[in-house]
Design an enzyme around this catalytic site. Structure first.
Site, PDB file in Angstrom:
ATOM      1  N   ARG A  51     -10.207 -11.670   1.860  1.00 45.79           N
ATOM      2  CA  ARG A  51     -11.180 -12.860   1.342  1.00 45.79           C
ATOM      3  C   ARG A  51     -10.239 -14.001   1.637  1.00 45.79           C
ATOM      4  O   ARG A  51     -11.006 -15.177   1.767  1.00 45.79           O
ATOM      5  CB  ARG A  51     -11.417 -12.747   0.094  1.00 45.79           C
ATOM      6  CG  ARG A  51     -10.018 -12.561  -0.979  1.00 45.79           C
ATOM      7  CD  ARG A  51     -10.532 -11.745  -1.908  1.00 45.79           C
ATOM      8  NE  ARG A  51     -10.671 -10.454  -1.902  1.00 45.79           N
ATOM      9  CZ  ARG A  51     -10.905  -9.538  -2.506  1.00 45.79           C
ATOM     10  NH1 ARG A  51     -11.211  -9.668  -3.806  1.00 45.79           N
ATOM     11  NH2 ARG A  51     -11.287  -8.225  -2.404  1.00 45.79           N
ATOM     12  N   LYS A  77       0.836  -1.182   0.158  1.00 44.00           N
ATOM     13  CA  LYS A  77       0.059  -0.023  -0.047  1.00 44.00           C
ATOM     14  C   LYS A  77       0.819   1.457  -0.020  1.00 44.00           C
ATOM     15  O   LYS A  77       2.004   1.298   0.509  1.00 44.00           O
ATOM     16  CB  LYS A  77      -0.961   0.014   1.332  1.00 44.00           C
ATOM     17  CG  LYS A  77      -1.823  -1.093   1.094  1.00 44.00           C
ATOM     18  CD  LYS A  77      -2.929  -0.863   2.759  1.00 44.00           C
ATOM     19  CE  LYS A  77      -3.619  -1.994   2.975  1.00 44.00           C
ATOM     20  NZ  LYS A  77      -4.851  -1.929   1.935  1.00 44.00           N
TER      21      LYS A  77
END
Length: 463
Positions: A315, A241
Site C-alpha cells: 500500500r 515473515k
C-alpha cells in the site's frame, strides 16, 4: 535462452485447410454417448482403421467458463499424451462467447513455465483448426499471449527480476509494442518527495523504481490509469515473515505484471482508450538501511504515514503511484491491482478478487467484465467507520489497522490517496494471482489474473 518478450507455448495452435495424415481428431460432445463420459473433461478414444477420434464431454452444467475449461483440458491432454498433431472440430452450434472461451482455454492451457528445467525428448505439438477460425484465433492469441507473458514474468525469481532489471525489461517491452516509457529511480523519487515507495526499497541493493508506460490509444480522450504493485520480493522487512511465508513471494509482483499484459494486448488490439501504466517496483529486504516500525514517512501526496508493519508495504508503494497518476495525468478512471492482503484470500478464497471502489458505475462495468471473462470480483465495503482503524497516532494515517477487516482497511488506506472526483477501483488479487494447485487452464503459480478482465473492460467501456 529465449527472448523475454517471447510467449512460446508447449502447443502451437494454427489454422490449415489441410489436416496432416495421422492427426488425432478431437471433438466436443454435450450429450454423453458413453458411460465413460460422466464429468466435464471426461474423454473417450475411438479408433477406426487409420483414424483416431477423441471425444471430450462438456458435462451437464454449462456456465461462462465451461468451454474455456474444456479448452485447457484438451491442451493438457495433448501434452500429457505427447500428441504431435491433432485437429479440433469446433461444434457448429457453439455461440460466439463459448467459441471464444474454447480458443482461450486452448491457448492458456498450452502455457507452462519450464525454461529452467532440463527437457528430455520434448514434443512439438500442433493443434489444427479450420481456416474459418483464423480471425478469432488471432484475437484470442493476442490476449492470451499477453496473459502468458504476465504469467512468465511473474514466475521469474527475484534473482532475475528486481526493480532495476524490471525497468530494463520495461524499456525493451515498450520499444517492441510502441509505448512511451519513463523510469524514475530512487534518487529522482526522493527529490520528488515520494518517500513511501523509496522507504520500502531502501533496504535492498536494488532500490525502488517507478515505471511509467503510455499507450496513446486511437481516440483523443483522457487516459485510464492502471497502477500495479511490483514487489519483486517481499521478506516482510523487520516485520519479517516466517520462512514458509516467504516462499512464493516472487508472485508479489503479479499486479504489475497484469498491467504490462494489458498494455501489450491494448497496443496490438488498438484499443481506443489511451492507457497509462504505472509500475511501483520495490524489493522489501532487511539491512541496516531498511525502514522500521514506528518510522514516519512523508508520501508524495504530502500525507504522513506511521509505519506499524513493514510487511504492509504494498500500500505504501501504491500510495505514491496513485498520487503520481493524479499529479501528472488527468485520468478518467484509475484501477490499481495488487496482491495486497492475505485477508482477501481468507475472505474470498481462490474464486474472486476483492474490490474497493469510490464509484459504483465503474464497479458494475468491472463486475460485468469479470463475469464474462471468469476473472470474477466482489465488492468490499468502504464505510468511513473502517477509516478509523487506520487513523495515525503520530502521523496522518498508519499503514496497518491490524488483522481486523484487513482487506478493507488496506483498500481504505489507498482511498486516502485518491480524489473522490476520480472514479477509482482497487483490486486485491491476493487470492487469485497465484495458486498452489493447477486449474483446467493454468499451471501452479501465476495465473495472469486481471489481464483478460481489464482488456474486456477497456474494449467495451465506450460501446
Amino acid at each position: 535462452m529465449r527472448d523475454i518478450i517471447d510467449t512460446k507455448t508447449d502447443i502451437e495452435i494454427k489454422t490449415s485447410p489441410k489436416i496432416p495424415a495421422g492427426a488425432i481428431r478431437l471433438q466436443i460432445v454435450s450429450g454423453a454417448k458413453s458411460e465413460l463420459l460422466k464429468e466435464k473433461g471426461d474423454s473417450v478414444v475411438e479408433k477406426e482403421k487409420a483414424k483416431t477420434t477423441v471425444s471430450f464431454y462438456t458435462g451437464e452444467k454449462i456456465n461462462a467458463d465451461t468451454y474455456r475449461s474444456l479448452g485447457g483440458i484438451i491442451a493438457k491432454w495433448i501434452k500429457k499424451n505427447g500428441i504431435k498433431t491433432a485437429a479440433l472440430q469446433i461444434p457448429a452450434d457453439l455461440n460466439d462467447k463459448d467459441h471464444k472461451a474454447l480458443l482461450e482455454g486452448l491457448l492458456l492451457g498450452s502455457f507452462s513455465f519450464d525454461k529452467y528445467k532440463k527437457k528430455e525428448d520434448p514434443v512439438d505439438s500442433v493443434i489444427y483448426l479450420d481456416p474459418s477460425e483464423e480471425i478469432l484465433l488471432q484475437t484470442c492469441k493476442t490476449v492470451c499471449d499477453a496473459v502468458n507473458m504476465a504469467r512468465e514474468w511473474a514466475h521469474e525469481p527475484a534473482a532475475i527480476i528486481n526493480p532495476q532489471t524490471l525497468s530494463e525489461r520495461a524499456q525493451k517491452f515498450a520499444k517492441q509494442f510502441g509505448l512511451n516509457c519513463k523510469i524514475l529511480d530512487d534518487k529522482q523519487l526522493t527529490e520528488m518527495g515520494a518517500g513511501a515507495i523509496v522507504a520500502v526499497g531502501q533496504g535492498s541493493k536494488t532500490p525502488s523504481r517507478m515505471i511509467i508506460l503510455e499507450y496513446k490509444g486511437t481516440e483523443k480522450e483522457k487516459p485510464v490509469v492502471l497502477v500495479g504493485k511490483a514487489l519483486t520480493f517481499d521478506s516482510g522487512g523487520y516485520s519479517i515473515k516466517p520462512g514458509d511465508s516467504m516462499v512464493g513471494m516472487k508472485y508479489d509482483k503479479c499486479g504489475a505484471m497484469a498491467v504490462l499484459g494489458v498494455l501489450r494486448a491494448a497496443s496490438q488490439l488498438k484499443i481506443a482508450t489511451p492507457i497509462i501504466g504505472i509500475i511501483c517496483a520495490a524489493e522489501n529486504m532487511l539491512s541496516q538501511n531498511s525502514y522500521r516500525p514506528d518510522d514516519i514517512l512523508i508520501s508524495l501526496s504530502g500525507k504522513s504515514i506511521e509505519v506499524i508493519s513493514t510487511d504492509a508495504e504494498g500500500r505504501l508503494v501504491l500510495a505514491d503511484g496513485l498520487t503520481y497518476a493524479q499529479q501528472n495525468f488527468s485520468p478518467q478512471a484509475i484501477v490499481d491491482l495488487a496482491t495486497l492482503t492475505g485477508g482477501c484470500a481468507v475472505a474470498y478464497g481462490h474464486v474472486r478478487a476483492g474490490v474497493l471502489t469510490n464509484n459504483q458505475s465503474l464497479y458494475r462495468e468491472l463486475f460485468e467484465s469479470g463475469e464474462r471473462t471468469w476473472e470474477r470480483i466482489w465488492q468490499l465495503p468502504n464505510d468511513e467507520d473502517y477509516a478509523k482503524l487506520i487513523k495515525g497516532k503520530d502521523a496522518d494515517i498508519k499503514n496497518s489497522g491490524g488483522r481486523l477487516a484487513s482487506p478493507v482497511t488496506g483498500g481504505m488506506f489507498l482511498k486516502e490517496f485518491v480524489s473522490d472526483e476520480i472514479p477509482w477501483a482497487h483490486l486485491d488479487i491476493a487470492g487469485v494471482a497465484d495458486l498452489d494447485e493447477a486449474t483446467d487452464y493454468s499451471v501452479p503459480g501465476a495465473t495472469g489474473f486481471g489481464v483478460r478482465l481489464l482488456v474486456d473492460w477497456l474494449s467495451n467501456r465506450n460501446q
